[in-house]
Write a protein that holds these residues in place. Structure first.
Motif, mmCIF file in Angstrom:
data_model
loop_
_atom_site.group_PDB
_atom_site.id
_atom_site.type_symbol
_atom_site.label_atom_id
_atom_site.label_comp_id
_atom_site.label_asym_id
_atom_site.label_seq_id
_atom_site.Cartn_x
_atom_site.Cartn_y
_atom_site.Cartn_z
ATOM 1 N N MET A 255 0.831 -1.204 0.000
ATOM 2 C CA MET A 255 0.000 0.000 0.000
ATOM 3 C C MET A 255 0.865 1.253 0.000
ATOM 4 S SD MET A 255 -3.382 0.938 2.255
ATOM 5 C CE MET A 255 -2.594 1.139 3.841
ATOM 6 N N THR A 256 0.806 2.011 -1.071
ATOM 7 C CA THR A 256 1.509 3.281 -1.150
ATOM 8 C C THR A 256 0.621 4.382 -0.573
ATOM 9 O OG1 THR A 256 0.658 3.692 -3.374
ATOM 10 C CG2 THR A 256 2.772 2.561 -3.196
ATOM 11 N N VAL A 257 1.233 5.502 -0.196
ATOM 12 C CA VAL A 257 0.510 6.598 0.432
ATOM 13 C C VAL A 257 0.617 7.842 -0.433
ATOM 14 C CG1 VAL A 257 0.375 8.115 2.444
ATOM 15 C CG2 VAL A 257 0.858 5.676 2.748
ATOM 16 N N SER A 258 -0.517 8.487 -0.662
ATOM 17 C CA SER A 258 -0.557 9.781 -1.320
ATOM 18 C C SER A 258 -1.342 10.745 -0.433
ATOM 19 C CB SER A 258 -1.198 9.674 -2.708
ATOM 20 O OG SER A 258 -2.522 9.197 -2.614
ATOM 21 N N VAL A 259 -1.221 12.041 -0.740
ATOM 22 C CA VAL A 259 -1.869 13.075 0.063
ATOM 23 C C VAL A 259 -2.546 14.059 -0.879
ATOM 24 C CG1 VAL A 259 -1.511 14.962 1.713
ATOM 25 C CG2 VAL A 259 -0.186 12.843 1.930
ATOM 26 N N ASP A 260 -3.779 14.445 -0.541
ATOM 27 C CA ASP A 260 -4.510 15.469 -1.294
ATOM 28 C C ASP A 260 -5.182 16.378 -0.272
ATOM 29 O OD1 ASP A 260 -6.053 17.057 -2.877
ATOM 30 O OD2 ASP A 260 -6.983 15.432 -4.020
ATOM 31 N N LEU A 261 -4.573 17.532 -0.008
ATOM 32 C CA LEU A 261 -5.066 18.406 1.054
ATOM 33 C C LEU A 261 -6.343 19.142 0.672
ATOM 34 C CD1 LEU A 261 -1.766 19.865 2.558
ATOM 35 C CD2 LEU A 261 -3.101 17.869 3.263
ATOM 36 N N ALA A 262 -6.780 19.051 -0.581
ATOM 37 C CA ALA A 262 -8.041 19.673 -0.997
ATOM 38 C C ALA A 262 -9.171 18.659 -1.099
ATOM 39 C CB ALA A 262 -7.865 20.382 -2.337
ATOM 40 N N ASP A 263 -8.931 17.412 -0.720
ATOM 41 C CA ASP A 263 -9.956 16.379 -0.855
ATOM 42 C C ASP A 263 -10.997 16.537 0.253
ATOM 43 O OD1 ASP A 263 -11.509 14.219 -1.332
ATOM 44 O OD2 ASP A 263 -10.019 12.700 -0.799
ATOM 45 N N LEU A 264 -12.163 17.021 -0.111
ATOM 46 C CA LEU A 264 -13.251 17.193 0.848
ATOM 47 C C LEU A 264 -14.489 16.425 0.400
ATOM 48 C CD1 LEU A 264 -12.845 20.992 1.628
ATOM 49 C CD2 LEU A 264 -12.353 19.088 3.144
ATOM 50 N N ARG A 265 -14.290 15.373 -0.388
ATOM 51 C CA ARG A 265 -15.431 14.581 -0.834
ATOM 52 C C ARG A 265 -16.020 13.791 0.329
ATOM 53 N NH1 ARG A 265 -12.999 10.761 -4.797
ATOM 54 N NH2 ARG A 265 -11.210 11.031 -3.411
ATOM 55 N N GLY A 266 -17.269 13.365 0.161
ATOM 56 C CA GLY A 266 -17.909 12.578 1.197
ATOM 57 C C GLY A 266 -18.864 13.408 2.028
ATOM 58 N N TYR A 267 -19.273 12.875 3.143
ATOM 59 C CA TYR A 267 -20.287 13.524 3.965
ATOM 60 C C TYR A 267 -19.674 14.552 4.897
ATOM 61 C CZ TYR A 267 -23.155 9.738 2.170
ATOM 62 O OH TYR A 267 -23.816 8.876 1.336
ATOM 63 N N ALA A 268 -20.518 15.491 5.348
ATOM 64 C CA ALA A 268 -20.038 16.660 6.077
ATOM 65 C C ALA A 268 -19.698 16.378 7.528
ATOM 66 C CB ALA A 268 -21.088 17.770 6.011
ATOM 67 N N TYR A 269 -19.932 15.152 8.022
ATOM 68 C CA TYR A 269 -19.696 14.909 9.442
ATOM 69 C C TYR A 269 -18.226 14.667 9.774
ATOM 70 C CZ TYR A 269 -20.537 10.029 7.855
ATOM 71 O OH TYR A 269 -20.512 8.828 7.183
ATOM 72 N N TYR A 270 -17.344 14.584 8.779
ATOM 73 C CA TYR A 270 -15.922 14.391 9.083
ATOM 74 C C TYR A 270 -15.356 15.635 9.763
ATOM 75 C CZ TYR A 270 -15.915 10.195 6.198
ATOM 76 O OH TYR A 270 -16.171 8.944 5.702
ATOM 77 N N THR A 271 -14.525 15.423 10.781
ATOM 78 C CA THR A 271 -13.968 16.533 11.551
ATOM 79 C C THR A 271 -12.447 16.560 11.563
ATOM 80 O OG1 THR A 271 -14.036 15.201 13.580
ATOM 81 C CG2 THR A 271 -15.957 16.582 13.107
ATOM 82 N N GLY A 272 -11.793 15.558 11.020
ATOM 83 C CA GLY A 272 -10.331 15.512 11.051
ATOM 84 C C GLY A 272 -9.798 14.725 9.879
ATOM 85 N N MET A 273 -8.911 13.772 10.165
ATOM 86 C CA MET A 273 -8.331 12.941 9.118
ATOM 87 C C MET A 273 -9.415 12.233 8.323
ATOM 88 S SD MET A 273 -7.736 9.485 8.330
ATOM 89 C CE MET A 273 -8.049 8.678 9.891
ATOM 90 N N ARG A 274 -9.219 12.168 7.008
ATOM 91 C CA ARG A 274 -10.100 11.374 6.156
ATOM 92 C C ARG A 274 -9.239 10.674 5.123
ATOM 93 N NH1 ARG A 274 -14.154 15.836 4.606
ATOM 94 N NH2 ARG A 274 -15.057 14.335 3.182
ATOM 95 N N PHE A 275 -9.691 9.524 4.669
ATOM 96 C CA PHE A 275 -8.862 8.766 3.737
ATOM 97 C C PHE A 275 -9.740 8.023 2.736
ATOM 98 C CE2 PHE A 275 -9.808 5.689 7.081
ATOM 99 C CZ PHE A 275 -10.043 4.513 6.381
ATOM 100 N N ALA A 276 -9.120 7.652 1.641
ATOM 101 C CA ALA A 276 -9.738 6.788 0.636
ATOM 102 C C ALA A 276 -8.697 5.769 0.214
ATOM 103 C CB ALA A 276 -10.226 7.598 -0.557
#
Length: 390
Positions: A255-276
């Motif tokens: 599993m490689t790791v990438s970062v996208d600091l503009a990724d705000l997809r998904g539901y609005a209840y996220y409050t911190g780290m999010r991943f796909a």
């Protein structure tokens, strides 16, 4: 219109795919249980305010609404299981320590969020309540990886983001909630012209940081680049430190790791780290297979706000990302009322074998099963039956 035509983006699941989905469901629940997660089964329908309060506009638009014929109250068919699991943790379990919960069941959407998606996903998920530390974040990521590996998915890519980054960028200004939602939508869609229009009235520093976010994606070195590009604040540095720790510990050979600091997809209840988590299907196309993150506010509406982190995936979509499984090996048996035959069939089934009895006139119709053995009379013992290899 023909009576057998289904609604758009709703489909029957036929035997071969249904067997594969069920095998995955059992395997994923067993994988979660191996990590200490307890299975819960929330209902398909709930009062609308229980499903939607505090979850944001996107989930509201995805939810089918109806009226309860008994009470007259508004009900909703669940479009996401997380608010229900938060309710279970807050009110039914009411534990003081950590609660690890898993679930698997259908959800229904009013619309699709991407081409070829189903409006009736079979949602599997796992969530940790009661621990705010990075250890819980890492465990959820590792469980998502273990579940996808169990399904046979190879060469995973973990994409990380954190809602607190955009919150830190916008912290110096007070914006109406509609404007914040529009900014989030522009970032999620990488709509740079639209973002520029929204940022015109903002202070220069905020505008510069906001316009830098769509370009802050790539490998894990993006985190270090963000430290030099964005205006430093305690909240921003804390979010970047957490992302760096998670990226360092989640990376592995598969599993490689990438970062996208503009990724705000998904539901609005996220409050911190999010991943796909992404992978390629057998045809070579990239697919998002799992999504999750931290949502520490989701239990507040139920009167008990607890740290929470989890992930979910669609088993129907997951089946499309892996090779079809071979037909199940089975034993073919003639149909008959002889006591010795019926006892032999019952004993084989009790041992875990699949035994397909060929009904009269249908001796060779054994769809969905690979009959590599046959139950035949034992020539050495009268009235006995034995299994013969085909």
């Amino acid at each position: 219109m023909s009576a057998w035509v289904l609604p758009d983006h709703i489909a029957d699941v036929l035997p071969s795919e249904a067997r594969h989905i069920e095998e995955l469901r059992r395997g994923l629940l067993d994988t979660a249980r191996g990590y200490g997660y307890e299975l819960v089964m929330p209902p398909m329908v709930e009062h609308l305010e229980s499903l939607l309060t505090g979850t944001g506009e996107a989930l509201d638009l995805m939810t089918f609404k109806l009226v309860d014929q008994l009470s007259g109250r508004s009900l909703g068919l669940r479009a996401d299981s997380t608010p229900q699991v938060a309710r279970i943790d807050a009110h039914l379990l009411n534990r003081q320590g950590v609660a690890r919960l898993s679930y698997c069941g259908p959800v229904v959407h009013t619309r699709i969020d991407r081409p070829l998606a189903s409006r009736e996903p079979l949602q599997f998920g796992a969530e940790i309540y009661g621990h705010a530390g990075l250890e819980a974040d890492l465990e959820v990521v590792e469980l998502a990886r273990a579940c996808l590996r169990h399904a046979g998915v190879q060469r995973l890519q973990l994409d990380l983001a954190d809602v607190r980054v955009i919150d830190a960028v916008l912290a110096p200004v007070q914006l109406p909630s509609d404007t914040v939602r529009a900014i989030h939508a522009a970032l999620a869609g990488k709509d740079v012209p639209g973002l520029s229009d929204l940022a015109q009235s903002l202070p220069e520093t905020v505008r510069k940081d906001l316009m830098a976010l769509p370009g802050l994606f790539g490998d894990a070195t993006v985190i270090a680049r963000a430290r030099t590009v964005l205006t430093a604040s305690a909240a921003l540095l804390a979010a970047l430190d957490d992302l760096q720790w998670l990226a360092d510990h989640a990376a592995s050979q598969d599993m490689t790791v990438s970062v996208d600091l503009a990724d705000l997809r998904g539901y609005a209840y996220y409050t911190g780290m999010r991943f796909a988590v992404f992978a390629h299907n057998p045809q070579g196309a990239a697919m998002e297979l799992a999504r999750g993150g931290r949502y520490d506010e989701v239990g507040a509406v139920f009167g008990r706000k607890r740290p929470a982190v989890g992930f979910s995936l669609d088993l129907k979509e997951l089946v499309g990302a892996v090779e079809p499984r071979p037909l199940v090996a089975a034993i073919r048996s003639p149909w008959g009322m002889e006591p010795g035959l019926r006892e032999a069939v019952a004993e084989l089934r009790a041992q875990g074998h699949t035994v397909v009895c060929a009904l009269p006139g249908h001796d060779h119709e054994v769809n969905e099963f690979h009959c590599d053995r046959e139950l035949v009379p034992d020539p050495a013992r009268a009235g006995a039956w034995t299994v013969k290899s085909l």
